[in-house]
Design an enzyme around this catalytic site. Structure first.
Site, PDB file in Angstrom:
ATOM      1  N   THR A 124      40.420  64.732   0.347  1.00 15.92           N
ATOM      2  CA  THR A 124      40.628  63.474  -0.370  1.00 15.92           C
ATOM      3  C   THR A 124      40.574  62.262   0.560  1.00 15.92           C
ATOM      4  O   THR A 124      40.877  62.374   1.751  1.00 15.92           O
ATOM      5  CB  THR A 124      42.013  63.531  -1.072  1.00 15.92           C
ATOM      6  OG1 THR A 124      42.421  62.223  -1.417  1.00 15.92           O
ATOM      7  CG2 THR A 124      43.093  64.101  -0.157  1.00 15.92           C
ATOM      8  N   ASP A 125      40.246  61.108  -0.006  1.00 21.35           N
ATOM      9  CA  ASP A 125      40.278  59.859   0.773  1.00 21.35           C
ATOM     10  C   ASP A 125      41.690  59.514   1.247  1.00 21.35           C
ATOM     11  O   ASP A 125      41.876  58.736   2.182  1.00 21.35           O
ATOM     12  CB  ASP A 125      39.693  58.680  -0.042  1.00 21.35           C
ATOM     13  CG  ASP A 125      40.366  58.434  -1.395  1.00 21.35           C
ATOM     14  OD1 ASP A 125      41.319  59.165  -1.746  1.00 21.35           O
ATOM     15  OD2 ASP A 125      39.931  57.500  -2.103  1.00 21.35           O
ATOM     16  N   GLU A 126      42.707  60.122   0.575  1.00 21.10           N
ATOM     17  CA  GLU A 126      44.088  59.744   0.879  1.00 21.10           C
ATOM     18  C   GLU A 126      44.503  60.133   2.299  1.00 21.10           C
ATOM     19  O   GLU A 126      45.482  59.608   2.819  1.00 21.10           O
ATOM     20  CB  GLU A 126      45.035  60.341  -0.168  1.00 21.10           C
ATOM     21  CG  GLU A 126      44.605  59.945  -1.577  1.00 21.10           C
ATOM     22  CD  GLU A 126      45.649  60.162  -2.658  1.00 21.10           C
ATOM     23  OE1 GLU A 126      46.834  60.234  -2.339  1.00 21.10           O
ATOM     24  OE2 GLU A 126      45.242  60.252  -3.830  1.00 21.10           O
ATOM     25  N   TYR A 150      51.882  64.564  -0.146  1.00 19.58           N
ATOM     26  CA  TYR A 150      50.612  65.158  -0.604  1.00 19.58           C
ATOM     27  C   TYR A 150      49.510  64.934   0.425  1.00 19.58           C
ATOM     28  O   TYR A 150      48.857  65.887   0.875  1.00 19.58           O
ATOM     29  CB  TYR A 150      50.196  64.550  -1.956  1.00 19.58           C
ATOM     30  CG  TYR A 150      48.722  64.791  -2.299  1.00 19.58           C
ATOM     31  CD1 TYR A 150      48.247  66.070  -2.564  1.00 19.58           C
ATOM     32  CD2 TYR A 150      47.810  63.719  -2.342  1.00 19.58           C
ATOM     33  CE1 TYR A 150      46.900  66.292  -2.859  1.00 19.58           C
ATOM     34  CE2 TYR A 150      46.466  63.938  -2.645  1.00 19.58           C
ATOM     35  CZ  TYR A 150      46.012  65.218  -2.901  1.00 19.58           C
ATOM     36  OH  TYR A 150      44.683  65.439  -3.182  1.00 19.58           O
ATOM     37  N   LYS A 154      47.411  67.600   2.792  1.00 15.08           N
ATOM     38  CA  LYS A 154      45.939  67.744   2.757  1.00 15.08           C
ATOM     39  C   LYS A 154      45.362  67.518   4.155  1.00 15.08           C
ATOM     40  O   LYS A 154      44.438  68.218   4.575  1.00 15.08           O
ATOM     41  CB  LYS A 154      45.315  66.761   1.757  1.00 15.08           C
ATOM     42  CG  LYS A 154      45.572  67.070   0.293  1.00 15.08           C
ATOM     43  CD  LYS A 154      44.982  68.396  -0.196  1.00 15.08           C
ATOM     44  CE  LYS A 154      43.470  68.404  -0.223  1.00 15.08           C
ATOM     45  NZ  LYS A 154      42.968  69.670  -0.845  1.00 15.08           N
TER      46      LYS A 154
HETATM   47  P1  NAD Z   1      44.600  70.080 -10.095  1.00 12.83           P
HETATM   48  O1  NAD Z   1      46.038  69.877  -9.747  1.00 12.83           O
HETATM   49  O2  NAD Z   1      44.099  69.633 -11.428  1.00 12.83           O
HETATM   50  O3  NAD Z   1      44.243  71.631  -9.976  1.00 12.83           O
HETATM   51  C1  NAD Z   1      44.714  72.436  -8.937  1.00 12.83           C
HETATM   52  C2  NAD Z   1      44.460  73.900  -9.294  1.00 12.83           C
HETATM   53  O4  NAD Z   1      44.935  74.710  -8.185  1.00 12.83           O
HETATM   54  C3  NAD Z   1      45.208  74.370 -10.537  1.00 12.83           C
HETATM   55  O5  NAD Z   1      44.343  75.122 -11.367  1.00 12.83           O
HETATM   56  C4  NAD Z   1      46.320  75.246  -9.987  1.00 12.83           C
HETATM   57  O6  NAD Z   1      46.689  76.312 -10.869  1.00 12.83           O
HETATM   58  C5  NAD Z   1      45.684  75.779  -8.704  1.00 12.83           C
HETATM   59  N1  NAD Z   1      46.690  76.165  -7.703  1.00 12.83           N
HETATM   60  C6  NAD Z   1      47.745  75.415  -7.278  1.00 12.83           C
HETATM   61  N2  NAD Z   1      48.456  76.108  -6.366  1.00 12.83           N
HETATM   62  C7  NAD Z   1      47.819  77.311  -6.211  1.00 12.83           C
HETATM   63  C8  NAD Z   1      48.061  78.452  -5.391  1.00 12.83           C
HETATM   64  N3  NAD Z   1      49.123  78.507  -4.564  1.00 12.83           N
HETATM   65  N4  NAD Z   1      47.198  79.489  -5.454  1.00 12.83           N
HETATM   66  C9  NAD Z   1      46.124  79.445  -6.302  1.00 12.83           C
HETATM   67  N5  NAD Z   1      45.869  78.404  -7.120  1.00 12.83           N
HETATM   68  C10 NAD Z   1      46.701  77.340  -7.064  1.00 12.83           C
HETATM   69  O7  NAD Z   1      43.770  69.405  -8.920  1.00 12.83           O
HETATM   70  P2  NAD Z   1      42.331  68.703  -8.983  1.00 12.83           P
HETATM   71  O8  NAD Z   1      42.510  67.286  -9.369  1.00 12.83           O
HETATM   72  O9  NAD Z   1      41.395  69.572  -9.739  1.00 12.83           O
HETATM   73  O10 NAD Z   1      41.953  68.702  -7.425  1.00 12.83           O
HETATM   74  C11 NAD Z   1      41.248  69.819  -6.852  1.00 12.83           C
HETATM   75  C12 NAD Z   1      41.082  69.575  -5.365  1.00 12.83           C
HETATM   76  O11 NAD Z   1      40.376  68.374  -5.138  1.00 12.83           O
HETATM   77  C13 NAD Z   1      42.410  69.438  -4.612  1.00 12.83           C
HETATM   78  O12 NAD Z   1      42.289  70.111  -3.390  1.00 12.83           O
HETATM   79  C14 NAD Z   1      42.572  67.944  -4.411  1.00 12.83           C
HETATM   80  O13 NAD Z   1      43.293  67.663  -3.224  1.00 12.83           O
HETATM   81  C15 NAD Z   1      41.112  67.514  -4.282  1.00 12.83           C
HETATM   82  N6  NAD Z   1      40.828  66.121  -4.707  1.00 12.83           N
HETATM   83  C16 NAD Z   1      41.204  65.685  -5.946  1.00 12.83           C
HETATM   84  C17 NAD Z   1      40.896  64.382  -6.340  1.00 12.83           C
HETATM   85  C18 NAD Z   1      41.256  63.851  -7.712  1.00 12.83           C
HETATM   86  O14 NAD Z   1      41.068  62.660  -7.969  1.00 12.83           O
HETATM   87  N7  NAD Z   1      41.756  64.678  -8.620  1.00 12.83           N
HETATM   88  C19 NAD Z   1      40.220  63.534  -5.450  1.00 12.83           C
HETATM   89  C20 NAD Z   1      39.844  64.011  -4.192  1.00 12.83           C
HETATM   90  C21 NAD Z   1      40.147  65.315  -3.838  1.00 12.83           C
HETATM   91  P1  TYD Z   2      47.108  58.747  -9.712  1.00 14.21           P
HETATM   92  O1  TYD Z   2      46.250  59.030 -10.904  1.00 14.21           O
HETATM   93  O2  TYD Z   2      48.432  59.424  -9.629  1.00 14.21           O
HETATM   94  O3  TYD Z   2      46.219  59.026  -8.412  1.00 14.21           O
HETATM   95  P2  TYD Z   2      46.522  58.740  -6.837  1.00 14.21           P
HETATM   96  O4  TYD Z   2      47.951  58.518  -6.648  1.00 14.21           O
HETATM   97  O5  TYD Z   2      46.057  60.015  -6.225  1.00 14.21           O
HETATM   98  O6  TYD Z   2      45.676  57.571  -6.465  1.00 14.21           O
HETATM   99  O7  TYD Z   2      47.369  57.185  -9.646  1.00 14.21           O
HETATM  100  C1  TYD Z   2      46.297  56.241  -9.551  1.00 14.21           C
HETATM  101  C2  TYD Z   2      46.902  54.887  -9.306  1.00 14.21           C
HETATM  102  O8  TYD Z   2      47.630  54.493 -10.485  1.00 14.21           O
HETATM  103  C3  TYD Z   2      47.915  54.858  -8.173  1.00 14.21           C
HETATM  104  O9  TYD Z   2      47.829  53.590  -7.511  1.00 14.21           O
HETATM  105  C4  TYD Z   2      49.264  54.968  -8.868  1.00 14.21           C
HETATM  106  C5  TYD Z   2      49.007  54.255 -10.196  1.00 14.21           C
HETATM  107  N1  TYD Z   2      49.787  54.749 -11.355  1.00 14.21           N
HETATM  108  C6  TYD Z   2      50.492  53.853 -12.162  1.00 14.21           C
HETATM  109  O10 TYD Z   2      50.503  52.621 -11.903  1.00 14.21           O
HETATM  110  N2  TYD Z   2      51.151  54.349 -13.248  1.00 14.21           N
HETATM  111  C7  TYD Z   2      51.167  55.680 -13.552  1.00 14.21           C
HETATM  112  O11 TYD Z   2      51.824  56.086 -14.543  1.00 14.21           O
HETATM  113  C8  TYD Z   2      50.439  56.595 -12.715  1.00 14.21           C
HETATM  114  C9  TYD Z   2      50.430  58.073 -13.018  1.00 14.21           C
HETATM  115  C10 TYD Z   2      49.754  56.080 -11.628  1.00 14.21           C
END
Ligand code: NAD
Ligand code: TYD
Length: 336
Positions: A124-126, A150, A154
């Site tokens: 992630t960019d975070e 988090y 990561k």
């Molecule tokens: P999510 O939380 O929707 O899904 C995570 C999945 O991992 C779930 O299906 C959960 O059951 C599974 N999981 C959790 N713990 C586990 C374990 N111990 N063993 C096996 N499975 C397990 O997450 P997402 O949004 O789909 O993100 C997927 C990946 O992409 C993550 O690694 C996250 O850091 C990365 N990512 C997400 C975003 C975003 O905006 N959502 C952006 C950049 C990177």
């Molecule tokens: P989020 O979807 O939790 O993603 P991330 O924290 O990984 O960026 O949140 C996106 C942005 O929105 C973040 O700046 C936090 C803000 N946010 C709110 O202002 N209200 C909310 O209820 C949530 C869930 C997030």
């Protein structure tokens, strides 16, 4: 057949990735390895569950035996499984370290043993921390400066992946992406929460002043990029992916409310998130010049598609929130 293990395939991005691969890569066999935490939802994959190129295995990435069994004969691993919600990591960091750090190390060890030919660490960019208003977007050379439990977990996973490449020659590649949006996202994240609350005329909680900036990418663009990096990315390298759509949270919320013809009076300012990163933005130059990838979806179009998807799938949203699907599938798939 190219057998590929995808961890976390029942989560938001995993579900979209598996659908994308099954449509685009007829010679791949996907092993979806997922523990089914609260964030995992197999109902989102119901339409592909009988596809002969797809197998689901319920398991925990921290369970060495389960990981080794599932990884047998795999060509590569796409590692997405994670605890992923920043707010939950602030409430309780423990599970984040367990899954995102220890789980990644267990997978890396297993990948060595199975002579895996490509290991994609999905990140992630975070991990880069927070930008000021006038800073240039993050490149792969930015130093790592995570602020939440988090993003710290990561970052640790990324560093372990990098170390396994340097120390053992494991063919690791790392992707780092900005905030995704699209179908099947758990409704605790901003965009699905916003749509769901607005639909019910419930308040929209805005953290702090709402002037934080995120770089939004449509999930299908991310999935296409992950496959490109997995297939063509140079091992030992990091590739950033962003949506070229930086936006203040408040502007995004107003735009969605307008799209849904809802009143801005739903906007409710609440206490800010602890350690809240102010701005993320990604520089895509490296992946565009090396792999030819760039985002294809325009935010204005894809956000409309996303709003419509949630409004047309309210049953999915309600059942995910209630946990009904989860209990059903957990009974069907006992951990092996
Ligand atoms: P999510 O939380 O929707 O899904 C995570 C999945 O991992 C779930 O299906 C959960 O059951 C599974 N999981 C959790 N713990 C586990 C374990 N111990 N063993 C096996 N499975 C397990 O997450 P997402 O949004 O789909 O993100 C997927 C990946 O992409 C993550 O690694 C996250 O850091 C990365 N990512 C997400 C975003 C975003 O905006 N959502 C952006 C950049 C990177
Ligand atoms: P989020 O979807 O939790 O993603 P991330 O924290 O990984 O960026 O949140 C996106 C942005 O929105 C973040 O700046 C936090 C803000 N946010 C709110 O202002 N209200 C909310 O209820 C949530 C869930 C997030």
């Amino acid at each position: 057949m190219k057998k590929v293990m995808i961890t976390g395939g029942a989560g938001f991005i995993g579900v979209n990735l598996i659908r994308y691969i099954l449509a685009e890569k007829p010679d791949w066999h996907i092993i979806n390895f997922d523990m089914l935490t609260y964030a995992g939802n197999l109902a989102s994959l119901a339409s592909v569950e009988k596809n002969p190129n797809y197998t689901f295995v319920r398991g925990d990435v921290t369970d060495t035996d389960a990981v080794n069994r599932a990884m047998k004969d795999c060509w590569g691993v796409m590692h997405l499984a994670a605890e992923s919600h920043v707010d939950r990591s602030i409430d309780d960091p423990g599970p984040f370290l367990n899954t995102n750090v220890i789980g990644t190390q267990k997978l890396l060890d297993a990948a060595r043993g199975h002579k895996i030919e490509k290991f994609l660490q999905v990140s992630t960019d975070e991990v880069y921390g927070s930008l000021s208003k006038d800073d240039p977007p993050f490149t792969e050379d930015n130093h790592l400066d995570p602020n939440s439990p988090y993003s710290a977990s990561k970052t640790s996973g990324d560093l372990l992946a990098k170390a396994y490449h340097a120390t053992y020659g494991l063919p690791v590649v790392i992707s780092r992406c900005s905030n995704n949006y699209g179908p099947y996202q758990f409704p605790e994240k901003l965009i699905p929460l916003l749509i769901n609350n607005a639909k019910q005329d419930k308040p929209i909680p805005v953290y702090g002043d709402g002037m934080q900036v995120r770089d939004w990418i449509y999930v299908t663009d991310h999935c296409r990029g992950l496959v490109d990096i997995f297939e063509k990315g140079r091992t030992g390298e990091v590739y950033n992916l962003g949506g070229n759509s930086e936006m203040y949270n408040l502007d995004l919320i107003k735009l969605v409310l307008k799209e849904m013809k809802k009143s801005e009076s739903l906007i409710t300012f609440v206490k800010d998130r602890l350690g809240h990163d102010r701005r993320y933005a990604m520089d895509n130059s490296k992946i565009t010049s090396e792999l030819g990838w760039e985002p294809q979806f325009k935010f204005e179009d894809a956000i409309k598609m996303t709003v419509n998807w949630y409004l047309n799938n309210l049953d999915w949203v309600n059942q995910v929130i209630s946990g009904d699907y989860l209990e059903y599938y957990k009974r069907q798939y006992v951990e092996r």
